[in-house]
Structure formats: structure tokens, C-alpha cells
Design a protein around this motif. Sequence first.
Motif, PDB file in Angstrom:
ATOM      1  N   UNK A  31       0.865  -1.177   0.000  1.00  0.00           N
ATOM      2  CA  UNK A  31       0.000   0.000   0.000  1.00  0.00           C
ATOM      3  C   UNK A  31       0.903   1.229   0.000  1.00  0.00           C
ATOM      4  N   UNK A  32       0.698   2.099  -0.957  1.00  0.00           N
ATOM      5  CA  UNK A  32       1.497   3.312  -1.028  1.00  0.00           C
ATOM      6  C   UNK A  32       0.707   4.495  -0.497  1.00  0.00           C
ATOM      7  N   UNK A  33       1.269   5.170   0.499  1.00  0.00           N
ATOM      8  CA  UNK A  33       0.724   6.429   0.997  1.00  0.00           C
ATOM      9  C   UNK A  33       1.736   7.540   0.725  1.00  0.00           C
ATOM     10  N   UNK A  34       2.493   7.353  -0.337  1.00  0.00           N
ATOM     11  CA  UNK A  34       3.622   8.237  -0.562  1.00  0.00           C
ATOM     12  C   UNK A  34       3.443   9.290  -1.629  1.00  0.00           C
ATOM     13  N   UNK A  35       2.590   9.054  -2.607  1.00  0.00           N
ATOM     14  CA  UNK A  35       2.514   9.968  -3.746  1.00  0.00           C
ATOM     15  C   UNK A  35       1.436  11.019  -3.509  1.00  0.00           C
ATOM     16  N   UNK A 345       4.215   2.025   2.083  1.00  0.00           N
ATOM     17  CA  UNK A 345       5.195   3.013   1.626  1.00  0.00           C
ATOM     18  C   UNK A 345       4.787   4.403   2.077  1.00  0.00           C
ATOM     19  N   UNK A 346       5.695   5.064   2.783  1.00  0.00           N
ATOM     20  CA  UNK A 346       5.543   6.464   3.147  1.00  0.00           C
ATOM     21  C   UNK A 346       6.834   7.162   2.734  1.00  0.00           C
ATOM     22  N   UNK A 347       6.887   8.481   2.858  1.00  0.00           N
ATOM     23  CA  UNK A 347       8.060   9.225   2.418  1.00  0.00           C
ATOM     24  C   UNK A 347       8.808   9.766   3.631  1.00  0.00           C
ATOM     25  N   UNK A 348      10.111   9.521   3.732  1.00  0.00           N
ATOM     26  CA  UNK A 348      10.893  10.106   4.827  1.00  0.00           C
ATOM     27  C   UNK A 348      10.821  11.625   4.794  1.00  0.00           C
ATOM     28  N   UNK A 349      10.737  12.229   5.973  1.00  0.00           N
ATOM     29  CA  UNK A 349      10.665  13.681   6.030  1.00  0.00           C
ATOM     30  C   UNK A 349      11.866  14.368   5.425  1.00  0.00           C
ATOM     31  N   UNK A 364      -3.015  11.392   2.487  1.00  0.00           N
ATOM     32  CA  UNK A 364      -4.345  10.798   2.612  1.00  0.00           C
ATOM     33  C   UNK A 364      -5.183  11.027   1.349  1.00  0.00           C
ATOM     34  N   UNK A 365      -4.486  11.130   0.219  1.00  0.00           N
ATOM     35  CA  UNK A 365      -5.164  11.170  -1.073  1.00  0.00           C
ATOM     36  C   UNK A 365      -5.440   9.748  -1.559  1.00  0.00           C
ATOM     37  N   UNK A 366      -5.964   8.942  -0.649  1.00  0.00           N
ATOM     38  CA  UNK A 366      -6.280   7.542  -0.926  1.00  0.00           C
ATOM     39  C   UNK A 366      -7.609   7.215  -0.266  1.00  0.00           C
ATOM     40  N   UNK A 367      -8.226   6.127  -0.671  1.00  0.00           N
ATOM     41  CA  UNK A 367      -9.534   5.753  -0.130  1.00  0.00           C
ATOM     42  C   UNK A 367      -9.433   5.437   1.353  1.00  0.00           C
ATOM     43  N   UNK A 368     -10.557   5.605   2.054  1.00  0.00           N
ATOM     44  CA  UNK A 368     -10.590   5.271   3.478  1.00  0.00           C
ATOM     45  C   UNK A 368     -10.271   3.805   3.710  1.00  0.00           C
ATOM     46  N   UNK A 369     -10.685   2.948   2.804  1.00  0.00           N
ATOM     47  CA  UNK A 369     -10.410   1.517   2.937  1.00  0.00           C
ATOM     48  C   UNK A 369      -8.903   1.264   2.943  1.00  0.00           C
ATOM     49  N   UNK A 370      -8.191   1.882   2.003  1.00  0.00           N
ATOM     50  CA  UNK A 370      -6.738   1.729   1.955  1.00  0.00           C
ATOM     51  C   UNK A 370      -6.068   2.342   3.173  1.00  0.00           C
ATOM     52  N   UNK A 371      -6.591   3.479   3.600  1.00  0.00           N
ATOM     53  CA  UNK A 371      -6.011   4.146   4.767  1.00  0.00           C
ATOM     54  C   UNK A 371      -6.183   3.287   6.026  1.00  0.00           C
ATOM     55  N   UNK A 372      -7.356   2.707   6.182  1.00  0.00           N
ATOM     56  CA  UNK A 372      -7.605   1.864   7.359  1.00  0.00           C
ATOM     57  C   UNK A 372      -6.664   0.658   7.377  1.00  0.00           C
TER      58      UNK A 372
END
Length: 391
Positions: A31-35, A345-349, A364-372
Motif C-alpha cells: 500500500x502506497x501512501x507516498x505519492x 510506503x511512506x516518504x521520509x521527512x 491521505x489522497x487515498x480511499x478510506x479503505x486503503x487508509x484503514x
Amino acid sequence: MRNPLSDKVISIEPSGIRKFFDIVSEMKDAISLGVGEPDFDTPWHIRDEGIYSLEKGRTFYTSNAGLKELKVEICKYLKRRVGLDYDYNLETLVTVGGSEAIDLALRAMINPGDEVLIPQPSYVSYLPCTVLADGVPVVIELKAENQFKLTRQELLDGITPKTKILILPFPNNPTGAIMTREELKEIVEVVIEKDIFVITDEIYSELSYSGNHVSIAEFPGMKERTILINGFSKAYAMTGWRLGYAVGPKEIIEQMIKIHQFAIMCAPTTSQYAAVEALKNGDEDVAAMREAYDQRRRFLVNAFKEMKLECFEPFGAFYVFPCIREFGMTSDEFATRLLKEEKVAVVPGTAFGSCGEGFLRISYAYSLENLKLALERINRFVERLRAEKCN
């Protein structure tokens, strides 16, 4: 053979965002939360207008500065949103995304050795574009205790006789920080007193969750010393259409158009026609997407509180910036382990400046399902790290 490469270009580090994106693209079940890209499709009425322009054979160059109809709508939009009047013909330029506008503004304004103040953490393009324009980047390190807002004293401390430009990156990528009218007023006083110019990047202006966005260009004495940059990628979910714009004093815009003319010619014609429709009839789409982002924003902030992971509440853009210093590892180490062990996947500060060390950017430009699902994995990872510390 002689070295064919520019030393200046070689010295610039590639974007730290893409590293994790490239890895996750080849990792099953990750799951990518990076882009920083909206998960919404471009609204249909906007796509239809782009399709219609193709059907009508509108595939020729527009003027260098952009389609007249689009420039007129941009000026109308800025009038109703922030109360600013711009001349569509002399003070407006349509660009290939907001990123090109940043590059053009810096190249049009900087002489070799001029200093550019860059508050960080912030968007990855500001510093390299300054270097490419032969400017000297001067980083202002924003602080978590100030919610990563620029303060009057921080600005004063960064100014020297060589300072020419302040880049103002609010709402902020990666922190989600915003600047209120009262906070901007203190910045304005310094800018005018020290006679410097401002490039204000307002690409996330429609994604503000604590009232209407305020532009520094609204303040008396600021319009004539400010280049305001915005675009369609974030608010209208039009990232792939590659369309942005800049407005500002005609003598600066004229020189930006000159560079744009030789490097680009004009922004994509189909995208420009679609953008006219976005500005005319897209307010309801923007409001609906903003409401969805706000729901996700509150969900993430609450989830991190339950995890006991320090994270200030952001009021702009679509990012949170949690602190991971308690684990005694670098941001890159944390992000790498999280990806390998939990496939998130997240992005280092640090991708947004060295002062981002100890933080992560999570989109959080992703669906709630993916975020959960991602948060379940992050929580499991955090609990495991805390158990390791106790052993």
C-alpha cells in the motif's frame, strides 16, 4: 573523452519521493501512501470538454501565454476566491503544471548570487530550481513546535543584503501547515521593510480545512512584489493534464513568458480547454473532494493519537507529518523497515529538507479503505518497535 555533463546538475540530488514509489510499484500487496496525487478521477464534465476539443480539431498551438479564454477564467477565479484583480493579457501566464511556473519565476528574477529564502520542510523543487537559476538557496528550518509555520523572527534571521526572494509554500507539502491572515501580516511587514519579492505557491489553496485560504498577495503593497502560482492538479484531480499558471507584475510575467516561449512554446491545448470548464463549473467538484479529504484527515489524526504517535493537526493540503523520533532511527530507516516488514510506503521527512529528519510524510489522497488497512499495518509496526525497545 571530455565530461559531457554539467557539474551543477550532477550536484543536485534526485527526488527522495520517487525511491519508495519505485520500490512499491513492484511489491505485491503493498500500500502506497507516498505519492501526492488525488485518488479521484478528473470530473467527467472536465474530461468531456477535453474530448470535445479534440473532436473539434482544437489541436494547434495557443498563444505562448495561454488560451485567452483560460486566462480570463483564471483572473475571474482569483477575483472571487481571494479578491485580487489581474490583467489576463499582461499579468497571467499558463504553464505546464505549477512546477514549471516555479522554475520560470526563479529564472526570470534571479541574478547569479542572489539569495532565495526557502522554508523547509517544503516541496522538493524549490531548492534545485534555485540552484539551476544560479541563485543561492538559504534554508529556513521550520519547527514542529510552531506547527511548521514561518515566523517573523525566522524570516528576519534568514535575510541578508543579498536576499531577493522569499518562497512561501502554504498550504504546505509535506506538513499540511497553513498560515492565517494574522500570521501572514507579520511576514508582510518584514517583506516590505526589507524590500524582497515573494513567490507564493498556492497549489493547495482549495484544500484548506479551517476557513478560506488567504493569499499573501491580498495584503496592501504585496501584489506588486508577488508571483502567485497555482494550478489544476490538486484541486481538480488533473495531475496528468499538466497545467498550472502564474500571475504577477507584468514586467516579471513578460520575462517568464520569454523563457516559456523558448523552452515550452505553450501548455497543452487540450488541457487548457478542459481547464476552462473546470474553472467555470468545477466548484461543486472541488467542494466534494475537499469534504472527502477532510474526513480522511480527521481519521488519520485520530488514529495517530490512538497510536500515541506525535502528530500535530494539519489544516491544509492532503498530508500528515507524524514524528517518529521516539524510535531512535532515521526517517529513511523507519520508512525502509515499514515498507519491507509491513508493505506500507511512506516518504521520509528528509525528502523535503534535512529538518524533516524524524518525521514522515503520509498522504491521505487515498480511499478510506486503503487508509484503514495501512494504519493497521503501521500500528502493528509501531507496537513491534516499542516492544523491541523494552527488551
